[in-house]
Design a protein around this motif. Sequence first.
Motif, short mmCIF file in Angstrom:
data_model
loop_
_atom_site.label_atom_id
_atom_site.label_comp_id
_atom_site.label_asym_id
_atom_site.label_seq_id
_atom_site.Cartn_x
_atom_site.Cartn_y
_atom_site.Cartn_z
N ALA A 1 -2.50 1.10 -13.05
CA ALA A 1 -2.10 -0.12 -12.36
C ALA A 1 -1.59 0.19 -10.96
CB ALA A 1 -1.01 -0.83 -13.16
N ALA A 2 -0.78 1.25 -10.82
CA ALA A 2 -0.27 1.63 -9.50
C ALA A 2 -1.42 2.02 -8.57
CB ALA A 2 0.72 2.79 -9.64
N SER A 3 -2.42 2.70 -9.13
CA SER A 3 -3.60 3.08 -8.34
C SER A 3 -4.35 1.84 -7.86
CB SER A 3 -4.53 3.97 -9.17
OG SER A 3 -3.87 5.14 -9.60
N ALA A 4 -4.48 0.86 -8.75
CA ALA A 4 -5.17 -0.38 -8.38
C ALA A 4 -4.43 -1.12 -7.27
CB ALA A 4 -5.31 -1.28 -9.61
N VAL A 5 -3.10 -1.15 -7.36
CA VAL A 5 -2.30 -1.79 -6.30
C VAL A 5 -2.53 -1.08 -4.98
CG1 VAL A 5 0.04 -2.24 -5.49
CG2 VAL A 5 -0.53 -2.64 -7.89
N ILE B 1 -5.14 0.73 -4.03
CA ILE B 1 -6.51 0.54 -3.54
C ILE B 1 -6.70 -0.87 -2.98
CG2 ILE B 1 -8.92 0.38 -4.27
CD1 ILE B 1 -8.26 2.60 -6.33
N VAL B 2 -6.29 -1.89 -3.76
CA VAL B 2 -6.47 -3.28 -3.33
C VAL B 2 -5.68 -3.56 -2.06
CG1 VAL B 2 -5.98 -5.69 -3.92
CG2 VAL B 2 -7.00 -4.16 -5.63
N CYS B 3 -4.43 -3.11 -2.02
CA CYS B 3 -3.59 -3.40 -0.85
C CYS B 3 -3.97 -2.51 0.34
CB CYS B 3 -2.12 -3.21 -1.20
SG CYS B 3 -1.55 -4.43 -2.42
N GLY B 4 -4.51 -1.33 0.06
CA GLY B 4 -5.03 -0.51 1.15
C GLY B 4 -6.20 -1.20 1.84
N ALA B 5 -7.08 -1.81 1.02
CA ALA B 5 -8.21 -2.56 1.58
C ALA B 5 -7.71 -3.77 2.37
CB ALA B 5 -9.15 -3.00 0.46
N GLY B 6 -6.70 -4.45 1.83
CA GLY B 6 -6.16 -5.62 2.52
C GLY B 6 -5.47 -5.26 3.82
N SER B 7 -4.87 -4.08 3.86
CA SER B 7 -4.13 -3.67 5.07
C SER B 7 -5.04 -3.39 6.25
CB SER B 7 -3.28 -2.43 4.76
OG SER B 7 -4.09 -1.29 4.58
N ILE B 8 -6.35 -3.21 5.99
CA ILE B 8 -7.30 -2.99 7.08
C ILE B 8 -7.32 -4.18 8.03
CG2 ILE B 8 -9.75 -2.69 7.62
CD1 ILE B 8 -10.05 -1.21 4.95
N PHE B 9 -7.05 -5.37 7.48
CA PHE B 9 -7.11 -6.60 8.27
C PHE B 9 -5.75 -6.99 8.85
CE2 PHE B 9 -10.34 -6.64 4.93
CZ PHE B 9 -11.50 -6.78 5.69
N GLU B 10 -4.77 -6.12 8.70
CA GLU B 10 -3.44 -6.36 9.26
C GLU B 10 -3.20 -5.45 10.46
OE1 GLU B 10 -0.58 -7.64 5.51
OE2 GLU B 10 -0.81 -5.52 5.99
N ASP B 11 -2.27 -5.85 11.30
CA ASP B 11 -1.80 -4.98 12.37
C ASP B 11 -0.66 -4.13 11.83
OD1 ASP B 11 -3.58 -6.02 14.27
OD2 ASP B 11 -2.22 -7.68 14.74
N ILE C 1 1.46 8.58 -6.96
CA ILE C 1 1.73 10.03 -6.94
C ILE C 1 2.78 10.39 -8.00
CG2 ILE C 1 2.71 11.92 -5.58
CD1 ILE C 1 1.47 10.55 -3.10
N ILE C 2 3.87 9.63 -8.03
CA ILE C 2 4.97 9.93 -8.97
C ILE C 2 4.51 9.77 -10.41
CG2 ILE C 2 7.26 9.22 -9.76
CD1 ILE C 2 7.81 8.35 -6.84
N LEU C 3 3.84 8.63 -10.71
CA LEU C 3 3.37 8.40 -12.08
C LEU C 3 2.31 9.41 -12.48
CD1 LEU C 3 3.21 4.50 -12.07
CD2 LEU C 3 4.65 5.90 -13.56
N GLY C 4 1.46 9.81 -11.53
CA GLY C 4 0.45 10.81 -11.82
C GLY C 4 1.07 12.15 -12.20
N MET C 5 2.12 12.54 -11.46
CA MET C 5 2.83 13.78 -11.77
C MET C 5 3.47 13.71 -13.15
SD MET C 5 4.56 14.45 -8.03
CE MET C 5 5.58 15.83 -8.59
N PHE D 1 0.83 -1.20 0.00
CA PHE D 1 0.00 0.00 0.00
C PHE D 1 0.87 1.25 0.00
CE2 PHE D 1 -1.99 3.35 2.67
CZ PHE D 1 -2.98 3.74 1.77
N LEU D 2 1.86 1.29 0.88
CA LEU D 2 2.72 2.48 0.96
C LEU D 2 3.50 2.67 -0.34
CD1 LEU D 2 4.04 2.11 4.63
CD2 LEU D 2 2.32 3.72 3.77
N ARG D 3 4.02 1.57 -0.91
CA ARG D 3 4.74 1.70 -2.17
C ARG D 3 3.78 2.10 -3.29
NH1 ARG D 3 7.12 -2.94 -6.06
NH2 ARG D 3 4.87 -3.04 -6.37
N GLY D 4 2.58 1.53 -3.27
CA GLY D 4 1.60 1.84 -4.30
C GLY D 4 1.18 3.31 -4.28
N VAL D 5 1.01 3.87 -3.09
CA VAL D 5 0.66 5.29 -2.98
C VAL D 5 1.77 6.16 -3.55
CG1 VAL D 5 0.29 7.19 -1.36
CG2 VAL D 5 -0.90 5.01 -1.02
#
Length: 292
Positions: free
Chosen positions: A186-190, A192-202, A50-54, A42-46
């Motif tokens: 693709a980076a945005s999808a990573v 979003i998906v991993c952000g949702a998955g991280s909700i269930f992690e500590d 940002i970089i690819l968007g710029m 998630f952190l890498r994806g964000v």
Amino acid sequence: MDHTLGNRRGAMLMVIGAAAFTLNDTCLKALSAHLPLFQTLFLRGVGNTIILGMLAFAFGHMRFSYSRHDWMLIGIRSLAEAVAAVLFVTALFHMELANATAIMQAMPIVMTVVGALWLKEKVGWRRTLATLVGFIGVLMIVHPGTDNFNIYSLFALATVATVSIRDLAARRMSANVPSIFAAWSAASAVAIVCGAGSIFEDWQPVSGTSVILLFGAMAFVMTGYIMSVMAVRVGEISFVSPFRYASLLVGITMGYLVFGDLPNGLEFAGCVVVVASGLFILLRERSLEKED
């Protein structure tokens, strides 16, 4: 540009790109000691989003006026990228870097099968034989049914299949879709998906070491993307593609230097078989293109 000079530059760029992707994998594997899987991605994806968007804005490629067909392919490619990221990094967190890298070198072999089955491309007996030999090489690396079998090798194999879907979708996109926009999606999808998955992690605190590794991963994956795109633009794809196998040499080296891992004899032989089969397939395709 002279073809010979262009191919030389393309080969050099492809080697740099392949090395950068493997160094990204090294950073991610090192992060497994500090952060959980989904938080890492998630952190890498964000950061990548940002970089690819710029970059997309800077080059005027942040536009959304595409056909319904292209949007469907962008969606498939982006979702496949997110799934592939989760599968591969899961494998990477639990197996040797060199072995995970070696399994990913089966891409030309899998794409040959995809081309024959779904794209109805003609595949002669030589490439068919090379494909079968390549799969034997993969089995030598994975060695199922033995005490050394790592279930996470199957995650790496699943990554190859998922990346094939990603590349097939990219291949069907029209030229109206800029590469950098597809990468941003693709980076945005990573993220979003991993952000949702991280909700269930500590979530774990992000230490100074984790920050360095995260920025390293972002820098290397961006370098890999840019170099690989530049490589196929200045050189012939059929010539520069085999140089992506430099990633395996980097993977073996970094696996030993950073993690103290080396493939055993059977795994190393499997690496050689996979690379040799992939090189034969790529060179055979180049030969057939010249004949045409």
